[in-house]
Motif scaffolding. Structure first.
Motif, mmCIF file in Angstrom:
data_model
loop_
_atom_site.group_PDB
_atom_site.id
_atom_site.type_symbol
_atom_site.label_atom_id
_atom_site.label_comp_id
_atom_site.label_asym_id
_atom_site.label_seq_id
_atom_site.Cartn_x
_atom_site.Cartn_y
_atom_site.Cartn_z
ATOM 1 N N LYS A 128 0.838 -1.200 0.000
ATOM 2 C CA LYS A 128 0.000 0.000 0.000
ATOM 3 C C LYS A 128 0.875 1.253 0.000
ATOM 4 O O LYS A 128 0.568 2.249 -0.678
ATOM 5 C CB LYS A 128 -0.909 0.005 1.240
ATOM 6 N N VAL A 129 1.971 1.213 0.766
ATOM 7 C CA VAL A 129 2.916 2.329 0.779
ATOM 8 C C VAL A 129 3.487 2.525 -0.618
ATOM 9 O O VAL A 129 3.579 3.658 -1.125
ATOM 10 C CB VAL A 129 4.043 2.077 1.799
ATOM 11 N N TYR A 130 3.864 1.430 -1.250
ATOM 12 C CA TYR A 130 4.410 1.464 -2.611
ATOM 13 C C TYR A 130 3.408 2.110 -3.567
ATOM 14 O O TYR A 130 3.760 2.997 -4.371
ATOM 15 C CB TYR A 130 4.758 0.039 -3.040
ATOM 16 N N ALA A 131 2.156 1.714 -3.478
ATOM 17 C CA ALA A 131 1.116 2.260 -4.362
ATOM 18 C C ALA A 131 0.954 3.766 -4.136
ATOM 19 O O ALA A 131 0.836 4.545 -5.093
ATOM 20 C CB ALA A 131 -0.202 1.539 -4.109
ATOM 21 N N TRP A 132 0.952 4.182 -2.879
ATOM 22 C CA TRP A 132 0.793 5.596 -2.539
ATOM 23 C C TRP A 132 1.958 6.415 -3.085
ATOM 24 O O TRP A 132 1.765 7.507 -3.630
ATOM 25 C CB TRP A 132 0.689 5.731 -1.021
ATOM 26 N N LEU A 165 1.485 10.569 10.165
ATOM 27 C CA LEU A 165 0.213 9.928 10.509
ATOM 28 C C LEU A 165 -0.899 10.303 9.543
ATOM 29 O O LEU A 165 -1.766 9.483 9.220
ATOM 30 C CB LEU A 165 -0.186 10.276 11.944
ATOM 31 N N SER A 166 -0.878 11.539 9.072
ATOM 32 C CA SER A 166 -1.890 11.977 8.108
ATOM 33 C C SER A 166 -1.764 11.196 6.806
ATOM 34 O O SER A 166 -2.759 10.718 6.245
ATOM 35 C CB SER A 166 -1.751 13.480 7.852
ATOM 36 N N ALA A 167 -0.525 11.059 6.326
ATOM 37 C CA ALA A 167 -0.292 10.291 5.102
ATOM 38 C C ALA A 167 -0.626 8.821 5.308
ATOM 39 O O ALA A 167 -1.132 8.150 4.397
ATOM 40 C CB ALA A 167 1.162 10.447 4.660
ATOM 41 N N TRP A 168 -0.345 8.302 6.522
ATOM 42 C CA TRP A 168 -0.610 6.889 6.806
ATOM 43 C C TRP A 168 -2.096 6.561 6.657
ATOM 44 O O TRP A 168 -2.459 5.484 6.186
ATOM 45 C CB TRP A 168 -0.110 6.526 8.198
ATOM 46 N N GLU A 169 -2.958 7.490 7.042
ATOM 47 C CA GLU A 169 -4.390 7.273 6.871
ATOM 48 C C GLU A 169 -4.736 7.116 5.394
ATOM 49 O O GLU A 169 -5.553 6.268 5.017
ATOM 50 C CB GLU A 169 -5.175 8.444 7.477
ATOM 51 N N GLU A 170 -4.119 7.928 4.543
ATOM 52 C CA GLU A 170 -4.343 7.815 3.101
ATOM 53 C C GLU A 170 -3.794 6.487 2.574
ATOM 54 O O GLU A 170 -4.417 5.834 1.730
ATOM 55 C CB GLU A 170 -3.663 8.980 2.370
ATOM 56 N N ILE A 171 -2.622 6.110 3.073
ATOM 57 C CA ILE A 171 -1.974 4.879 2.612
ATOM 58 C C ILE A 171 -2.829 3.659 2.905
ATOM 59 O O ILE A 171 -2.936 2.735 2.087
ATOM 60 C CB ILE A 171 -0.581 4.744 3.267
ATOM 61 N N LEU A 222 -0.053 -2.469 -4.176
ATOM 62 C CA LEU A 222 0.654 -2.644 -5.443
ATOM 63 C C LEU A 222 1.811 -3.598 -5.160
ATOM 64 O O LEU A 222 2.838 -3.210 -4.608
ATOM 65 C CB LEU A 222 1.179 -1.304 -5.959
ATOM 66 N N PHE A 223 1.633 -4.851 -5.521
ATOM 67 C CA PHE A 223 2.652 -5.852 -5.215
ATOM 68 C C PHE A 223 3.782 -5.797 -6.241
ATOM 69 O O PHE A 223 3.609 -5.314 -7.354
ATOM 70 C CB PHE A 223 2.026 -7.240 -5.160
ATOM 71 N N GLY A 224 4.927 -6.314 -5.851
ATOM 72 C CA GLY A 224 6.111 -6.237 -6.694
ATOM 73 C C GLY A 224 7.045 -5.152 -6.190
ATOM 74 O O GLY A 224 6.864 -4.618 -5.091
ATOM 75 N N PHE A 225 8.034 -4.813 -7.012
ATOM 76 C CA PHE A 225 8.997 -3.786 -6.610
ATOM 77 C C PHE A 225 9.750 -3.288 -7.831
ATOM 78 O O PHE A 225 9.746 -3.930 -8.885
ATOM 79 C CB PHE A 225 9.995 -4.350 -5.591
ATOM 80 N N ALA A 278 9.468 0.801 -3.852
ATOM 81 C CA ALA A 278 9.370 1.836 -4.883
ATOM 82 C C ALA A 278 10.731 2.169 -5.487
ATOM 83 O O ALA A 278 10.816 2.971 -6.427
ATOM 84 C CB ALA A 278 8.737 3.095 -4.298
ATOM 85 N N GLY A 279 11.797 1.552 -4.949
ATOM 86 C CA GLY A 279 13.141 1.823 -5.448
ATOM 87 C C GLY A 279 13.686 3.158 -4.978
ATOM 88 O O GLY A 279 14.704 3.628 -5.486
ATOM 89 N N ALA A 280 12.998 3.774 -4.021
ATOM 90 C CA ALA A 280 13.394 5.099 -3.534
ATOM 91 C C ALA A 280 14.301 4.972 -2.314
ATOM 92 O O ALA A 280 14.717 3.870 -1.934
ATOM 93 C CB ALA A 280 12.143 5.919 -3.211
#
Length: 201
Positions: A70-74, A137-143, A149-152, A106-108
């Motif tokens: 989910k973090v990756y997708a965001w 925390l605000s971003a985490w709610e969105e995430i 998004l599986f993979g890398f 995300a390769g970041a």
């Protein structure tokens, strides 16, 4: 390894000891009047709020891959990729390593600060490593409402992966950069007969 944290207030002093999976986890309270007894039922119900699956702040370990996806997708929606730095500013706990995993998917690159750090220190670190976005925390709610998004993303050995900063007690915090290739070297020292630090044959 035990973990201890001490908090000094104007009336009470608290010392939290232990860690996840240890035999004992507890707290010492200094300064509490002898006739005051903690409400065990209230404490139990309060702690239950962080039980796995209760809300967005509590994450079962078995869902680590899904949450980091989910973090990756965001991040991908924000066009974050190679050599982009992401500042993770979250309370101490499972969210931090999950956010880091998502950044690496995300390769970041990532740098971590605790949300209890002084605002000036957080601002300095964010500017110093030119962070493109921040996971708080605000971003985490969105995430947490993102579709995983599986993979890398594939990375090169010399791509930036992690920046670790000093406390900055004698001046501004100073950062040390770690590349993705460092992870390979670390893993190589563990793919042996079980003795950490022994290089592969």
């Amino acid at each position: 390894m035990s973990m201890d944290s001490t908090y000094h207030g104007s009336v009470l002093e608290l010392m939290i000891y232990g860690q996840s999976h240890s035999e004992t986890i507890g707290i010492y309270i200094k300064g509490l009047p002898s006739d005051v007894r903690p409400d065990a039922e209230f404490i139990k119900s309060f702690m239950a709020r962080r039980a796995p699956g209760r809300n967005i702040w509590s994450t079962p370990r078995k869902e680590a891959d899904e949450v980091s996806a989910k973090v990756y997708a965001w991040l991908k929606k924000q066009k974050i990729g190679k050599e982009d730095f992401v500042l993770v500013c979250l309370p101490r706990g499972i969210m931090i390593p999950l956010a880091m995993m998502g950044v690496w998917k995300a390769g970041a690159a990532v740098t971590v600060v605790e949300d209890t750090y002084a605002e000036e220190r957080i601002k300095f670190i964010r500017k110093d490593c030119n962070c493109k976005t921040m996971i708080d925390l605000s971003a985490w709610e969105e995430i947490m409402i993102e579709e995983p998004l599986f993979g890398f993303q594939k990375t090169q050995d010399h791509d930036a992966a992690l920046a670790v900063y000093t406390s900055g007690t004698t001046g501004n915090p100073k950062g040390a950069l770690h590349e993705y290739g460092n992870f390979k070297l670390h893993m190589a020292t563990r793919k042996n007969d079980g003795t950490n630090g022994k290089q592969m044959e």
